[in-house]
Design a protein around this motif. Structure first.
Motif, PDB file in Angstrom:
ATOM      1  N   THR A 156       0.821  -1.212   0.000  1.00  0.00           N
ATOM      2  CA  THR A 156       0.000   0.000   0.000  1.00  0.00           C
ATOM      3  C   THR A 156       0.855   1.263   0.000  1.00  0.00           C
ATOM      4  O   THR A 156       0.427   2.299  -0.518  1.00  0.00           O
ATOM      5  CB  THR A 156      -0.956   0.017   1.213  1.00  0.00           C
ATOM      6  OG1 THR A 156      -0.224  -0.313   2.410  1.00  0.00           O
ATOM      7  CG2 THR A 156      -2.076  -0.989   1.023  1.00  0.00           C
ATOM      8  N   LEU A 157       2.057   1.196   0.564  1.00  0.00           N
ATOM      9  CA  LEU A 157       2.960   2.349   0.490  1.00  0.00           C
ATOM     10  C   LEU A 157       3.386   2.588  -0.954  1.00  0.00           C
ATOM     11  O   LEU A 157       3.381   3.727  -1.432  1.00  0.00           O
ATOM     12  CB  LEU A 157       4.187   2.121   1.378  1.00  0.00           C
ATOM     13  CG  LEU A 157       5.309   3.160   1.254  1.00  0.00           C
ATOM     14  CD1 LEU A 157       4.809   4.560   1.611  1.00  0.00           C
ATOM     15  CD2 LEU A 157       6.491   2.779   2.137  1.00  0.00           C
ATOM     16  N   GLU A 158       3.746   1.537  -1.662  1.00  0.00           N
ATOM     17  CA  GLU A 158       4.155   1.667  -3.056  1.00  0.00           C
ATOM     18  C   GLU A 158       3.013   2.190  -3.911  1.00  0.00           C
ATOM     19  O   GLU A 158       3.207   3.031  -4.802  1.00  0.00           O
ATOM     20  CB  GLU A 158       4.636   0.313  -3.578  1.00  0.00           C
ATOM     21  CG  GLU A 158       5.147   0.343  -5.011  1.00  0.00           C
ATOM     22  CD  GLU A 158       5.605  -1.018  -5.481  1.00  0.00           C
ATOM     23  OE1 GLU A 158       6.827  -1.222  -5.565  1.00  0.00           O
ATOM     24  OE2 GLU A 158       4.742  -1.878  -5.766  1.00  0.00           O
ATOM     25  N   LEU A 159       1.804   1.707  -3.650  1.00  0.00           N
ATOM     26  CA  LEU A 159       0.652   2.183  -4.405  1.00  0.00           C
ATOM     27  C   LEU A 159       0.432   3.678  -4.203  1.00  0.00           C
ATOM     28  O   LEU A 159       0.027   4.392  -5.123  1.00  0.00           O
ATOM     29  CB  LEU A 159      -0.603   1.407  -3.985  1.00  0.00           C
ATOM     30  CG  LEU A 159      -0.639  -0.080  -4.360  1.00  0.00           C
ATOM     31  CD1 LEU A 159      -1.832  -0.762  -3.699  1.00  0.00           C
ATOM     32  CD2 LEU A 159      -0.690  -0.266  -5.868  1.00  0.00           C
ATOM     33  N   TRP A 160       0.690   4.155  -2.986  1.00  0.00           N
ATOM     34  CA  TRP A 160       0.497   5.564  -2.677  1.00  0.00           C
ATOM     35  C   TRP A 160       1.586   6.444  -3.289  1.00  0.00           C
ATOM     36  O   TRP A 160       1.384   7.629  -3.539  1.00  0.00           O
ATOM     37  CB  TRP A 160       0.455   5.768  -1.164  1.00  0.00           C
ATOM     38  CG  TRP A 160       0.193   7.178  -0.746  1.00  0.00           C
ATOM     39  CD1 TRP A 160       1.048   8.028  -0.102  1.00  0.00           C
ATOM     40  CD2 TRP A 160      -1.013   7.919  -0.936  1.00  0.00           C
ATOM     41  NE1 TRP A 160       0.451   9.248   0.117  1.00  0.00           N
ATOM     42  CE2 TRP A 160      -0.826   9.202  -0.388  1.00  0.00           C
ATOM     43  CE3 TRP A 160      -2.251   7.606  -1.527  1.00  0.00           C
ATOM     44  CZ2 TRP A 160      -1.808  10.172  -0.417  1.00  0.00           C
ATOM     45  CZ3 TRP A 160      -3.232   8.583  -1.551  1.00  0.00           C
ATOM     46  CH2 TRP A 160      -3.014   9.850  -1.000  1.00  0.00           C
ATOM     47  N   ALA A 217      -5.903  -3.085   5.245  1.00  0.00           N
ATOM     48  CA  ALA A 217      -7.031  -3.453   4.388  1.00  0.00           C
ATOM     49  C   ALA A 217      -7.922  -2.247   4.101  1.00  0.00           C
ATOM     50  O   ALA A 217      -8.391  -2.060   2.965  1.00  0.00           O
ATOM     51  CB  ALA A 217      -7.839  -4.575   5.044  1.00  0.00           C
ATOM     52  N   GLN A 218      -8.124  -1.433   5.114  1.00  0.00           N
ATOM     53  CA  GLN A 218      -8.938  -0.223   4.935  1.00  0.00           C
ATOM     54  C   GLN A 218      -8.297   0.733   3.927  1.00  0.00           C
ATOM     55  O   GLN A 218      -8.984   1.342   3.091  1.00  0.00           O
ATOM     56  CB  GLN A 218      -9.112   0.494   6.283  1.00  0.00           C
ATOM     57  CG  GLN A 218      -9.869  -0.284   7.347  1.00  0.00           C
ATOM     58  CD  GLN A 218     -11.371  -0.201   7.199  1.00  0.00           C
ATOM     59  OE1 GLN A 218     -11.911  -0.432   6.105  1.00  0.00           O
ATOM     60  NE2 GLN A 218     -12.059   0.112   8.283  1.00  0.00           N
ATOM     61  N   VAL A 219      -6.985   0.859   3.984  1.00  0.00           N
ATOM     62  CA  VAL A 219      -6.265   1.730   3.044  1.00  0.00           C
ATOM     63  C   VAL A 219      -6.459   1.230   1.617  1.00  0.00           C
ATOM     64  O   VAL A 219      -6.727   2.018   0.691  1.00  0.00           O
ATOM     65  CB  VAL A 219      -4.767   1.800   3.401  1.00  0.00           C
ATOM     66  CG1 VAL A 219      -3.955   2.410   2.253  1.00  0.00           C
ATOM     67  CG2 VAL A 219      -4.564   2.624   4.670  1.00  0.00           C
ATOM     68  N   LEU A 220      -6.337  -0.082   1.413  1.00  0.00           N
ATOM     69  CA  LEU A 220      -6.531  -0.611   0.065  1.00  0.00           C
ATOM     70  C   LEU A 220      -7.961  -0.374  -0.410  1.00  0.00           C
ATOM     71  O   LEU A 220      -8.184  -0.045  -1.589  1.00  0.00           O
ATOM     72  CB  LEU A 220      -6.205  -2.106   0.018  1.00  0.00           C
ATOM     73  CG  LEU A 220      -6.223  -2.700  -1.397  1.00  0.00           C
ATOM     74  CD1 LEU A 220      -5.069  -2.152  -2.225  1.00  0.00           C
ATOM     75  CD2 LEU A 220      -6.168  -4.219  -1.372  1.00  0.00           C
ATOM     76  N   LEU A 221      -8.938  -0.513   0.472  1.00  0.00           N
ATOM     77  CA  LEU A 221     -10.327  -0.222   0.100  1.00  0.00           C
ATOM     78  C   LEU A 221     -10.477   1.223  -0.359  1.00  0.00           C
ATOM     79  O   LEU A 221     -11.155   1.504  -1.356  1.00  0.00           O
ATOM     80  CB  LEU A 221     -11.255  -0.510   1.282  1.00  0.00           C
ATOM     81  CG  LEU A 221     -11.464  -1.983   1.662  1.00  0.00           C
ATOM     82  CD1 LEU A 221     -12.299  -2.092   2.923  1.00  0.00           C
ATOM     83  CD2 LEU A 221     -12.113  -2.770   0.521  1.00  0.00           C
ATOM     84  N   ARG A 222      -9.843   2.134   0.370  1.00  0.00           N
ATOM     85  CA  ARG A 222      -9.928   3.551  -0.014  1.00  0.00           C
ATOM     86  C   ARG A 222      -9.237   3.810  -1.342  1.00  0.00           C
ATOM     87  O   ARG A 222      -9.712   4.607  -2.155  1.00  0.00           O
ATOM     88  CB  ARG A 222      -9.322   4.426   1.078  1.00  0.00           C
ATOM     89  CG  ARG A 222     -10.202   4.601   2.280  1.00  0.00           C
ATOM     90  CD  ARG A 222     -11.378   5.554   1.994  1.00  0.00           C
ATOM     91  NE  ARG A 222     -10.946   6.944   2.035  1.00  0.00           N
ATOM     92  CZ  ARG A 222     -10.877   7.763   0.985  1.00  0.00           C
ATOM     93  NH1 ARG A 222     -11.227   7.338  -0.216  1.00  0.00           N
ATOM     94  NH2 ARG A 222     -10.471   9.011   1.124  1.00  0.00           N
ATOM     95  N   LEU A 223      -8.118   3.139  -1.593  1.00  0.00           N
ATOM     96  CA  LEU A 223      -7.414   3.309  -2.866  1.00  0.00           C
ATOM     97  C   LEU A 223      -8.261   2.793  -4.032  1.00  0.00           C
ATOM     98  O   LEU A 223      -8.108   3.251  -5.174  1.00  0.00           O
ATOM     99  CB  LEU A 223      -6.070   2.587  -2.827  1.00  0.00           C
ATOM    100  CG  LEU A 223      -5.011   3.179  -1.884  1.00  0.00           C
ATOM    101  CD1 LEU A 223      -3.774   2.287  -1.820  1.00  0.00           C
ATOM    102  CD2 LEU A 223      -4.612   4.587  -2.316  1.00  0.00           C
ATOM    103  N   ARG A 224      -9.139   1.847  -3.744  1.00  0.00           N
ATOM    104  CA  ARG A 224     -10.072   1.314  -4.754  1.00  0.00           C
ATOM    105  C   ARG A 224     -11.378   2.102  -4.798  1.00  0.00           C
ATOM    106  O   ARG A 224     -12.242   1.831  -5.635  1.00  0.00           O
ATOM    107  CB  ARG A 224     -10.399  -0.149  -4.448  1.00  0.00           C
ATOM    108  CG  ARG A 224      -9.284  -1.126  -4.725  1.00  0.00           C
ATOM    109  CD  ARG A 224      -9.537  -2.447  -4.010  1.00  0.00           C
ATOM    110  NE  ARG A 224     -10.892  -2.962  -4.202  1.00  0.00           N
ATOM    111  CZ  ARG A 224     -11.213  -3.936  -5.083  1.00  0.00           C
ATOM    112  NH1 ARG A 224     -10.270  -4.477  -5.842  1.00  0.00           N
ATOM    113  NH2 ARG A 224     -12.449  -4.382  -5.175  1.00  0.00           N
ATOM    114  N   ASN A 225     -11.548   3.021  -3.853  1.00  0.00           N
ATOM    115  CA  ASN A 225     -12.788   3.784  -3.702  1.00  0.00           C
ATOM    116  C   ASN A 225     -13.949   2.879  -3.308  1.00  0.00           C
ATOM    117  O   ASN A 225     -15.103   3.110  -3.693  1.00  0.00           O
ATOM    118  CB  ASN A 225     -13.133   4.564  -4.983  1.00  0.00           C
ATOM    119  CG  ASN A 225     -14.030   5.757  -4.700  1.00  0.00           C
ATOM    120  OD1 ASN A 225     -13.962   6.355  -3.626  1.00  0.00           O
ATOM    121  ND2 ASN A 225     -14.873   6.109  -5.657  1.00  0.00           N
ATOM    122  N   ASP A 226     -13.647   1.834  -2.507  1.00  0.00           N
ATOM    123  CA  ASP A 226     -14.676   0.947  -1.976  1.00  0.00           C
ATOM    124  C   ASP A 226     -15.137   1.437  -0.607  1.00  0.00           C
ATOM    125  O   ASP A 226     -14.475   2.267   0.030  1.00  0.00           O
ATOM    126  CB  ASP A 226     -14.122  -0.478  -1.821  1.00  0.00           C
ATOM    127  CG  ASP A 226     -13.908  -1.171  -3.156  1.00  0.00           C
ATOM    128  OD1 ASP A 226     -14.471  -0.714  -4.167  1.00  0.00           O
ATOM    129  OD2 ASP A 226     -13.159  -2.177  -3.184  1.00  0.00           O
TER     130      ASP A 226
END
Length: 237
Positions: A156-160, A217-226
């Motif tokens: 998630t750091l790399e995605l950001w 997991a919450q961060v990944l959901l936000r990155l997906r706009n879920d």
């Protein structure tokens, strides 16, 4: 594209580590010398190797894993759950138990591992400690010969970063700016060593580790706009 990923195929994880010995004086002379050499550029001139030893858990060569917490999504119809569990205690056993999980429920090519700063810390740390403990690497951690797009890791750091390699953002900061409710943690990473060696309170560390898994997991959901997880969707198993 993140939105194309099936959440059920992702194993979220976080690890907690401590120095391998409770005190610097417990190290043999060779290890002391190697520790001093390893940290000579990280330490300021006035800080001795002994004084710096409380940070030894950062390095897999001088630390050990005391907890691996994992979480995964399970959906049935309209019901979504995020199930969390932990492996903790003696390092060889927890590593073997974690490997068993990877080799059974998350062994397929479609399965991914996800952690915050996982590519820099969690994934290589686990792999190194497995080798040190004489445990053969599971496929998900054995990167030799794999092309970059074949590595089954999400970070998630790399995605950001969006390609900005010099930019570090902590999980706590990311959760704050993304509007993710902050979990009620009673310790932080800097306290894990003392909680483990001085208080002997491993349960407290496990709880902290599991909260970080949920936050990742919450961060990944936000990155997906879920939609974010609600408390009633988070299950301890």
């Amino acid at each position: 594209m993140l939105y194309k990923l099936h959440l059920e195929n992702i194993l979220f994880l976080d690890i907690e580590t401590v120095p391998e010995a409770a005190d610097y004086e417990e190290l043999d002379d060779v290890t002391k010398e190697l520790w001093e050499h390893k940290t000579q550029y990280q330490r300021k001139d006035e800080i001795t190797a002994e004084e710096f030893y409380d940070r030894a858990g950062i390095w897999a060569e001088f630390g050990k894993i005391i907890c691996i917490s994992v979480g995964y999504f399970h959906t049935k119809g309209d019901i979504r759950e995020f199930r969390v569990t932990s492996f903790y205690g003696e390092e060889p056993k927890l590593l073997k138990d974690f490997k068993t999980l990877l080799n059974t429920h998350f062994k397929y090519p479609k399965n991914l591992l996800c952690a915050h700063n996982g590519k820099e810390f969690d994934f290589p740390y686990i792999a190194r400690r497995m080798i040190i403990n004489g445990i053969s690497l599971p496929y998900k951690l054995d990167l030799f010969g794999k092309k970059p797009w074949e590595v089954p890791h999400l970070d998630t750091l790399e995605l950001w970063k969006f390609g900005d390699y010099k930019h570090y953002t902590s999980l706590k900061l990311m959760s704050h700016i993304l509007g993710i409710p902050s979990p009620k943690e009673d310790i932080d990473g800097s306290m894990v060593r003392d909680v483990y060696y001085k208080e002997g309170n491993l349960d407290r560390i496990v709880t902290y580790c599991e909260l970080d898994v949920v936050t990742t997991a919450q961060v990944l959901l936000r990155l997906r706009n879920d939609d974010l997880l609600q408390n009633n969707e988070i299950k301890k198993v």
